[in-house]
Design an enzyme around this catalytic site. Structure first.
Site, PDB file in Angstrom:
ATOM      1  N   GLU A 195      10.626   1.166   9.970  1.00 33.92           N
ATOM      2  CA  GLU A 195      11.608   2.237   9.708  1.00 33.92           C
ATOM      3  C   GLU A 195      10.868   3.540   9.999  1.00 33.92           C
ATOM      4  O   GLU A 195      10.018   3.961   9.220  1.00 33.92           O
ATOM      5  CB  GLU A 195      12.036   2.222   8.236  1.00 33.92           C
ATOM      6  CG  GLU A 195      12.773   0.989   7.791  1.00 33.92           C
ATOM      7  CD  GLU A 195      14.209   0.973   8.292  1.00 33.92           C
ATOM      8  OE1 GLU A 195      14.757   2.028   8.628  1.00 33.92           O
ATOM      9  OE2 GLU A 195      14.775  -0.137   8.359  1.00 33.92           O
ATOM     10  N   GLU A 254      10.002  15.741  15.295  1.00 28.53           N
ATOM     11  CA  GLU A 254      10.416  15.712  13.886  1.00 28.53           C
ATOM     12  C   GLU A 254       9.587  16.735  13.106  1.00 28.53           C
ATOM     13  O   GLU A 254       8.366  16.652  13.083  1.00 28.53           O
ATOM     14  CB  GLU A 254      10.161  14.302  13.345  1.00 28.53           C
ATOM     15  CG  GLU A 254      10.720  14.077  11.977  1.00 28.53           C
ATOM     16  CD  GLU A 254      10.449  12.667  11.471  1.00 28.53           C
ATOM     17  OE1 GLU A 254       9.343  12.138  11.707  1.00 28.53           O
ATOM     18  OE2 GLU A 254      11.344  12.099  10.821  1.00 28.53           O
ATOM     19  N   CYS A 305      13.937  11.272   6.523  1.00 34.38           N
ATOM     20  CA  CYS A 305      14.037  10.769   7.900  1.00 34.38           C
ATOM     21  C   CYS A 305      15.429  10.953   8.483  1.00 34.38           C
ATOM     22  O   CYS A 305      15.597  10.965   9.697  1.00 34.38           O
ATOM     23  CB  CYS A 305      13.634   9.294   7.934  1.00 34.38           C
ATOM     24  SG  CYS A 305      14.601   8.300   6.803  1.00 34.38           S
ATOM     25  N   LYS A 341       0.855  -1.197   0.000  1.00 38.05           N
ATOM     26  CA  LYS A 341       0.000   0.000   0.000  1.00 38.05           C
ATOM     27  C   LYS A 341       0.893   1.251   0.000  1.00 38.05           C
ATOM     28  O   LYS A 341       1.555   1.539   0.983  1.00 38.05           O
ATOM     29  CB  LYS A 341      -0.926   0.048   1.219  1.00 38.05           C
ATOM     30  CG  LYS A 341      -1.964   1.163   1.040  1.00 38.05           C
ATOM     31  CD  LYS A 341      -2.431   1.839   2.288  1.00 38.05           C
ATOM     32  CE  LYS A 341      -1.623   2.958   2.836  1.00 38.05           C
ATOM     33  NZ  LYS A 341      -1.647   4.243   2.117  1.00 38.05           N
TER      34      LYS A 341
END
Ligand code: NAP
Ligand code: MG
Length: 498
Positions: free
Chosen positions: A272, A403, A306, A197
């Protein structure tokens, strides 16, 4: 369909299709009647409408993947046959590289040169790399010990490695095609079948892989692609009782939801997740090189990356000199559409992301930090934000702890290595860290003390499909890329002939 950027006939033809799910080797009419649109974030223009897959669509895809796995049509093929098909996938990708690059620029907003140009070629190399693993998956034999039965002393226990089964894979929007390849290629080499997906904000390049798989002769049903929303299609996949493993790249928050959803059948989970990566500069570092790399790693993909060097820690002796150079380089960064010549960074992915990034910057100001450069949306169509440096933040501020996922980095100072490493570790994340020094004792201490999946000296991050990457702490579980990426799709089985 509005397609004013300079795109090829192939890309146009793909965009103008009626998009469907890729299941069992065919473009299947969705069960769900609901669709969603995907935008070009540089123009705020709709470029395609995609089916919002529901649990029935996911069921159909899982059932196709299960049938293939049970039949052995892919799993039991000779390694050399698997390898040939995977190499063929790479070749087809290469011949359609222009279309894939254009889709990445249009859908994600990344700059064409060098990122989007690189994307299909890297994806192809990932398929070739894992193609080479097909005939190198081996087990172990171990000596038996301590059996009271004499008849057992000749037994040679053997550990064989087998594909895990049906893998569900969920990816984010920031590097769509490369992410898809990083997940699909090792699963194929291991002999698994897959339901993928992609992210709703940038699904197109992953969806276009369907044609590549069909043309390369991959048995139908081996890889299935269902577009849709995370809370519906993604949730259905992660909780599916007939999925053996879920591989996820995305935010830490969603990673936790996926882990909870996976408990129903205790499917294997690899994650991850997010990062808040420290970039630590000591006085003996080559400042020009460090500034150049801080610029690159803070702004690559508009900071929607990231491994972004989003926390820069400078030794107090070089803080002013480094900061001055970095501010100058941020100010000189050309921001623009990925198709424009010279654009170094493109737009953010969405209006929501633009607002989110801006609210972190406003919050930093309110908490007493200083904006040295940037700090504003750019007045033009598209979700563009100025490259931004926040100075004088402290560890407790939100902009240091959370973040941001935008072209924003913070700068703080330190007096000695203890302070630098302790600040670096003061984070829930542990994905990547870099130390800039030529002093081996400081470098070695940092390698030992910083809790992060990757620590590099005089370089920031190491993204190469041959080298494992992954996080400690809340940055994830497991390692992707390299041989470790393959391990995620294999299970050990102990066998013995007595
Ligand atoms: P996200 O919001 O977590 O979404 C990632 C994927 O998960 C999307 O496909 C999303 O679907 C799906 N999803 C959302 N909710 C779900 C649910 N309840 N169940 C199952 N799937 C669900 O992340 P993102 O905003 O796309 O990407 C940014 C994040 O990814 C950042 O935190 C970044 O650090 C992380 N990231 C990590 C790495 C790494 O290697 N460690 C690499 C790249 C990015 P929708 O698109 O529909 O929401
Ligand atoms: Mg898009």
């Amino acid at each position: 369909m509005v397609t004013s950027p300079p795109i090829s006939a192939d890309t146009n033809a793909f965009l103008e299709r009626e998009h469907r799910h890729f299941i069992n080797g065919e473009w299947i009419t969705p069960h769900s009647q609901v669709s969603f649109t995907t935008l070009d974030p540089a123009r705020e223009v709709e470029i395609a409408s995609l089916p919002a897959g529901n649990s029935e669509d996911i069921d159909e895809a899982v059932s196709a993947a299960r049938s293939v796995f049970a039949s052995g049509i892919w799993r039991t093929q000779a390694p050399s046959a698997k390898e040939s098909i995977m190499v063929r996938i790479a070749q087809v990708l290469e011949t359609r590289a222009d279309m894939f690059s254009e889709l990445e620029v249009l859908d994600n907003g990344m700059v064409m040169d060098p990122i989007a140009k690189w994307a299909p070629l890297t994806a192809a190399r990932i398929f070739r790399y894992y193609a080479g693993w097909c005939d190198k998956i081996s087990g172990r034999t171990l000596p038996i010990n301590g059996s009271p039965s004499r008849s057992m002393s000749d037994v040679v226990p053997t550990i064989i490695r087998q594909p895990i089964g049906v893998a569900g894979q969920i990816i984010p929007w920031n590097y769509p095609l490369a992410m898809a390849a990083m997940k699909i290629a090792p699963a194929l080499a291991a002999g698994c079948s897959v339901v993928m997906k992609p992210a709703e904000l940038a699904s197109l390049s992953t969806l276009a892989l369907g044609d590549v798989f069909a043309e390369a002769g991959l048995p139908p049903g081996t890889i299935n692609i269902v577009t849709g929303l995370g809370h519906e299609a993604g949730a259905a996949l992660s909780q599916h009782m007939d999925v053996d493993k879920i591989a996820f790249t995305g935010s830490t928050q969603v990673g936790k939801e996926i882990t909870r959803a996976a408990t129903g059948n205790l499917k294997r989970v690899s994650l991850e997740l997010g990062g808040k990566s420290p970039f630590i500069v000591f006085p003996d570092a080559d400042l020009d090189v460090a500034v150049e790399r801080a610029h690159f790693s803070s702004l690559h993909l508009s900071g929607q990356n990231c491994m972004c060097s989003s926390r820069i820690y400078l030794h107090q002796d070089i803080a002013d000199a480094f900061t001055e150079k970095l501010v100058a380089s941020f100010k000189n960064t050309q921001v623009g559409s990925g198709f424009e010549n010279g654009s170094r960074i493109g737009p953010l992915i969405s209006a929501k992301q633009l607002e989110r990034v801006n609210s972190y910057v406003r919050g930093a100001e309110q908490q007493g930090a200083q904006i040295l450069t940037g700090g504003n949306k750019i007045r033009r169509e598209g979700y563009f934000y100025e490259p931004t440096i926040i100075y004088g933040a402290n560890q407790n501020m939100t902009c240091v702890q959370e973040e941001i996922f935008g072209p924003v980095t913070t700068i703080q100072t330190f007096e000695d290595a203890d302070e630098a490493f302790s600040k670096a570790n003061d984070s829930v994340y542990g994905l990547v860290a870099s130390i800039w020094t030529n002093d081996l004792s400081i470098a070695n201490r940092g390698i030992q003390e910083i809790r992060s999946g990757t620590v590099t000296i005089n370089h920031h991050g190491l993204l190469d499909f041959t080298v494992p990457i992954g996080g400690l702490k809340q940055s994830g579980w497991g390692r992707e890329n390299g041989p470790d990426g393959l391990d995620l799709y294999l299970e050990d089985k102990t066998v013995a002939f007595v």
